[in-house]
Design a protein around this motif. Structure first.
Motif, mmCIF file in Angstrom:
data_model
loop_
_atom_site.group_PDB
_atom_site.id
_atom_site.type_symbol
_atom_site.label_atom_id
_atom_site.label_comp_id
_atom_site.label_asym_id
_atom_site.label_seq_id
_atom_site.Cartn_x
_atom_site.Cartn_y
_atom_site.Cartn_z
ATOM 1 N N THR A 69 -39.235 32.059 13.159
ATOM 2 C CA THR A 69 -40.021 30.928 12.587
ATOM 3 C C THR A 69 -39.201 30.219 11.545
ATOM 4 O OG1 THR A 69 -42.116 32.035 13.134
ATOM 5 C CG2 THR A 69 -42.055 30.312 11.629
ATOM 6 N N TYR A 70 -38.942 28.901 11.663
ATOM 7 C CA TYR A 70 -38.387 28.272 10.567
ATOM 8 C C TYR A 70 -39.396 27.356 9.711
ATOM 9 C CZ TYR A 70 -34.459 29.204 13.615
ATOM 10 O OH TYR A 70 -33.445 29.766 14.524
ATOM 11 N N ASP A 71 -39.637 27.441 8.563
ATOM 12 C CA ASP A 71 -40.686 26.553 7.723
ATOM 13 C C ASP A 71 -40.012 25.279 7.125
ATOM 14 O OD1 ASP A 71 -42.717 28.519 8.535
ATOM 15 O OD2 ASP A 71 -41.779 29.944 6.962
ATOM 16 N N VAL A 72 -40.681 24.379 7.107
ATOM 17 C CA VAL A 72 -40.342 23.043 6.360
ATOM 18 C C VAL A 72 -41.623 22.576 5.608
ATOM 19 C CG1 VAL A 72 -38.596 22.432 7.884
ATOM 20 C CG2 VAL A 72 -40.829 21.390 8.576
ATOM 21 N N ALA A 73 -41.363 21.651 4.648
ATOM 22 C CA ALA A 73 -42.582 21.145 3.908
ATOM 23 C C ALA A 73 -43.177 19.885 4.740
ATOM 24 C CB ALA A 73 -42.085 20.778 2.691
ATOM 25 N N GLY A 74 -44.331 19.771 5.464
ATOM 26 C CA GLY A 74 -44.948 18.640 6.067
ATOM 27 C C GLY A 74 -44.825 18.994 7.589
ATOM 28 N N GLN A 102 -33.353 31.409 8.896
ATOM 29 C CA GLN A 102 -34.447 31.050 8.323
ATOM 30 C C GLN A 102 -34.545 30.269 7.051
ATOM 31 O OE1 GLN A 102 -36.652 34.963 8.490
ATOM 32 N NE2 GLN A 102 -38.249 33.939 9.716
ATOM 33 N N HIS A 103 -33.298 30.023 6.221
ATOM 34 C CA HIS A 103 -33.107 29.372 4.962
ATOM 35 C C HIS A 103 -32.295 28.035 5.585
ATOM 36 C CE1 HIS A 103 -34.823 32.538 2.792
ATOM 37 N NE2 HIS A 103 -33.896 33.538 3.273
ATOM 38 N N PRO A 104 -32.847 26.929 5.122
ATOM 39 C CA PRO A 104 -31.831 25.855 5.616
ATOM 40 C C PRO A 104 -30.677 25.706 4.882
ATOM 41 C CG PRO A 104 -33.895 25.195 4.054
ATOM 42 C CD PRO A 104 -33.954 26.717 4.565
ATOM 43 N N ARG A 105 -29.765 25.269 5.779
ATOM 44 C CA ARG A 105 -28.280 25.195 5.274
ATOM 45 C C ARG A 105 -28.266 23.787 4.376
ATOM 46 N NH1 ARG A 105 -23.204 25.943 8.882
ATOM 47 N NH2 ARG A 105 -22.385 25.881 6.638
ATOM 48 N N TRP A 106 -29.106 22.820 4.708
ATOM 49 C CA TRP A 106 -29.085 21.621 3.629
ATOM 50 C C TRP A 106 -30.686 20.933 4.272
ATOM 51 C CZ3 TRP A 106 -29.698 17.337 6.416
ATOM 52 C CH2 TRP A 106 -28.872 16.866 7.693
ATOM 53 N N VAL A 379 -34.064 24.717 24.439
ATOM 54 C CA VAL A 379 -32.648 25.055 24.101
ATOM 55 C C VAL A 379 -32.321 26.380 24.570
ATOM 56 C CG1 VAL A 379 -30.933 24.959 22.584
ATOM 57 C CG2 VAL A 379 -32.869 23.389 22.266
ATOM 58 N N ARG A 380 -31.144 26.717 25.127
ATOM 59 C CA ARG A 380 -30.644 28.016 25.662
ATOM 60 C C ARG A 380 -31.925 28.851 26.352
ATOM 61 N NH1 ARG A 380 -29.454 26.758 20.700
ATOM 62 N NH2 ARG A 380 -30.856 28.403 19.690
ATOM 63 N N ASP A 381 -32.121 29.962 25.834
ATOM 64 C CA ASP A 381 -33.331 30.754 26.402
ATOM 65 C C ASP A 381 -34.492 30.687 25.627
ATOM 66 O OD1 ASP A 381 -32.495 32.190 23.991
ATOM 67 O OD2 ASP A 381 -32.603 34.093 25.163
ATOM 68 N N ALA A 382 -34.794 29.642 25.074
ATOM 69 C CA ALA A 382 -36.065 29.276 24.010
ATOM 70 C C ALA A 382 -36.617 27.953 24.219
ATOM 71 C CB ALA A 382 -35.533 29.854 22.611
ATOM 72 N N ASP A 389 -48.507 22.132 10.692
ATOM 73 C CA ASP A 389 -48.477 22.821 9.407
ATOM 74 C C ASP A 389 -47.125 23.085 8.834
ATOM 75 O OD1 ASP A 389 -47.766 24.845 10.976
ATOM 76 O OD2 ASP A 389 -48.955 26.573 10.095
ATOM 77 N N GLY A 390 -46.078 22.553 9.489
ATOM 78 C CA GLY A 390 -44.551 22.615 8.877
ATOM 79 C C GLY A 390 -43.964 23.815 9.275
ATOM 80 N N GLY A 391 -44.146 24.120 10.651
ATOM 81 C CA GLY A 391 -43.324 25.135 11.298
ATOM 82 C C GLY A 391 -42.722 24.957 12.495
ATOM 83 N N VAL A 392 -41.409 25.812 12.787
ATOM 84 C CA VAL A 392 -40.744 25.527 13.989
ATOM 85 C C VAL A 392 -40.716 27.007 14.530
ATOM 86 C CG1 VAL A 392 -38.858 24.975 15.286
ATOM 87 C CG2 VAL A 392 -39.752 23.702 13.256
ATOM 88 N N LEU A 393 -41.429 27.188 15.570
ATOM 89 C CA LEU A 393 -41.479 28.506 16.461
ATOM 90 C C LEU A 393 -40.520 28.553 17.555
ATOM 91 C CD1 LEU A 393 -45.327 28.777 17.104
ATOM 92 C CD2 LEU A 393 -44.027 29.317 14.872
ATOM 93 N N GLU A 394 -39.638 29.647 17.564
ATOM 94 C CA GLU A 394 -38.676 29.890 18.622
ATOM 95 C C GLU A 394 -39.337 30.961 19.512
ATOM 96 O OE1 GLU A 394 -34.210 31.378 19.277
ATOM 97 O OE2 GLU A 394 -34.783 30.181 17.581
#
Length: 396
Positions: A69-74, A102-106, A379-382, A389-394
Motif C-alpha cells: 500500500t502506498y499512501d498519498v495526501a488526497g 512505501q516512502h516517496p522518493r520525491w 503492471v507486471r504481476d499486479a 482516500d489517498g491510497g494505492v493498493l498493489e
C-alpha cells in the motif's frame, strides 16, 4: 539478471536505448512513439493508442492478495509506472515511489489530474497547469500556466501533446517550448494511431505529419480528416485497424453510444448504450465500454443511477456480454485475458474492484475496497488500484 539497484538507477525509463525509433520519420514534425518497456504503464491509458491494455502484465485472475500500500495526501487521480518507479497524481501533488518502497522518493506540488512518463521526465497536467519534472529527483524542468483545465496528455520521445478545453497544444519535452497549437472547440484528448495524431473533442479529427519544407512554412500539423458523424467523442482508442470513440455529451433522456471508425475517418458502426459512454479499453478483439445511466438531475447535476460494462465485438459491433452495478465505474483496464474495473465508494457505489473474464464477462473475483476506486493500472504481476482516500493498493 540486473540487480534491483541497477533497475532503480534507470529512473523512469532507463537509458535511451530502451526506447525505439528516436529519429523523426517524416521531417520537421512527426510523432516519435514510445515503445513501453516491459513492466511499465507510461501513458494515462497505458499506450499512445489509449487502449488500457497491457499485453505484458499478468495481474491476478484468482482471488488477489494485498502486496503493498502506498499512501498519498488526497484522492488518487492518476497512476503511471516507469522502470522501477510508481508515479501518483492527486489534485495538489505528484509523488514518485521506488517499487516496493512505501516512502516517496520525491513529491512536488502540482495538479496531477493526468500523468504521462517520457524519457527521464514526468509530465503532469490538471487545473490550470502543465508541468514536467525530472523522473529521477523531481526537479522542475518546465511549467506553463494555462487559463483553463487540462483534460488529456500524451508523450512521445520528443513532444508532450496536451489537450485543453478547446485546443491541442504540443510542447517540446526537453525545454517546454510550445511547438504548435490547433483549435478543437471542446475538451480534447490526444492519441496516436501509427500514421496520425488523433484528437477527440467536439468531433474526431486526425492530423498528419508534414515534410521538412512544409515544416519551415507552417507551424501546425495538417488536418487529414474529420469524422463529422462522430459527435462529442472522448479519448480515442486505437484498436487494430479501427478507432473506437465514445460519447459523454448526453444528459437525462438522451442516449450516448460508442463509434467504431475506420482509418480514413468513416464511421463503420454506432452502438447506443446509455447517458454516458466515454470510458473504453480494448485488447483488439473487443472494446470494453463503461456506460452510465443517470436518474433525474439534482440542482442541475446528473446523478448516476447505475453503470454497465459492455463487452463489444469490434468487428461486428455486437454486444457479447454486460456487467452492471449500482455504482459509478472508473475506466476499465485489460491484461491477462481479464478486464478489471473499479467502483466508486460512498453514495456512488460499494467501492469494489472486479475482475471479469474478457471473453465471457464472467466474474473471476471481487475485492472489497469500501473507500472507492478512482483509477487502475496493470503492471507486471499486479493490479494497481488508486482510491478516493489517498491510497494505492498493489494486488497480486
Amino acid at each position: 539478471m540486473p540487480s534491483r539497484r541497477d533497475v532503480l538507477k534507470t529512473g523512469a525509463l532507463g537509458a535511451a536505448g530502451l526506447l525505439a525509433g528516436g529519429a523523426a520519420r517524416y521531417g520537421a514534425w512527426s510523432p516519435a512513439p514510445l515503445d513501453p518497456p516491459e513492466g511499465t504503464w507510461l501513458q494515462p491509458r497505458y499506450d499512445d493508442g489509449n487502449t488500457g491494455h497491457n499485453p505484458d502484465a499478468s495481474p491476478p485472475t484468482g482471488d488477489p492478495s494485498l502486496a503493498w500500500t502506498y499512501d498519498v495526501a488526497g484522492a488518487v487521480n492518476a497512476l503511471a509506472s516507469g522502470v522501477g518507479h510508481l508515479y501518483v497524481g492527486t489534485d495538489h501533488a505528484v509523488y514518485a515511489f521506488a517499487d516496493g518502497d512505501q516512502h516517496p522518493r520525491w513529491d512536488r506540488a502540482a495538479s496531477g489530474y493526468r500523468i504521462a512518463v517520457g524519457p527521464d521526465v514526468v509530465v503532469a497536467v490538471g487545473r490550470g497547469m502543465v508541468a514536467a519534472f525530472a523522473a529521477s529527483n523531481g526537479a522542475l524542468r518546465w511549467r506553463h500556466d494555462v487559463e483553463s483545465r487540462v483534460y488529456g496528455v500524451l508523450v512521445d520521445q520528443r513532444t508532450a501533446y496536451v489537450g485543453v478545453d478547446d485546443r491541442l497544444d504540443a510542447y517540446a519535452l526537453d525545454s517546454g517550448r510550445r511547438r504548435w497549437r490547433v483549435e478543437t472547440g471542446a475538451d480534447t484528448f490526444p492519441a496516436l494511431d501509427g500514421r496520425h495524431l488523433l484528437a477527440g473533442a467536439s468531433n474526431l479529427a486526425a492530423y498528419e505529419p508534414r515534410g521538412a519544407l512544409r515544416g519551415v512554412l507552417v507551424d501546425a500539423p495538417t488536418r487529414a480528416w474529420t469524422s463529422r458523424d462522430v459527435f462529442g467523442p472522448t479519448r480515442p482508442v486505437v484498436t487494430g485497424n479501427r478507432i473506437v470513440a465514445g460519447e459523454t455529451t448526453c444528459f437525462q433522456t438522451e442516449t450516448c453510444g460508442v463509434n467504431v471508425v475506420l482509418p480514413d475517418g468513416t464511421r463503420e458502426h454506432y452502438v447506443e448504450l446509455g447517458n454516458s459512454a466515454g470510458s473504453i479499453a480494448s485488447d483488439g478483439d473487443r472494446a470494453y465500454v463503461v456506460s452510465i445511466q443517470y436518474e433525474d438531475s439534482e440542482n442541475g447535476y446528473n446523478v448516476p443511477d447505475f453503470s454497465t460494462l459492455h463487452g463489444i465485438d469490434v468487428d461486428t459491433a455486437e454486444e457479447r456480454w454486460s456487467f452492471q452495478r449500482p455504482g459509478w465505474f472508473c475506466p476499465p483496464v485489460v491484461a491477462n485475458d481479464t478486464v478489471y474495473v473499479g467502483e466508486a465508494g460512498n453514495e456512488h457505489g460499494d467501492g469494489n474492484v472486479y475482475a471479469l473474464d474478457a471473453e465471457t464477462g464472467e466474474t473471476r473475483w471481487t475485492y472489497g475496497e469500501p473507500n472507492g476506486v478512482t483509477v487502475l493500472a496493470a503492471v507486471r504481476d499486479a493490479l494497481l488500484v488508486g482510491t478516493d482516500d489517498g491510497g494505492v493498493l498493489e494486488l497480486q
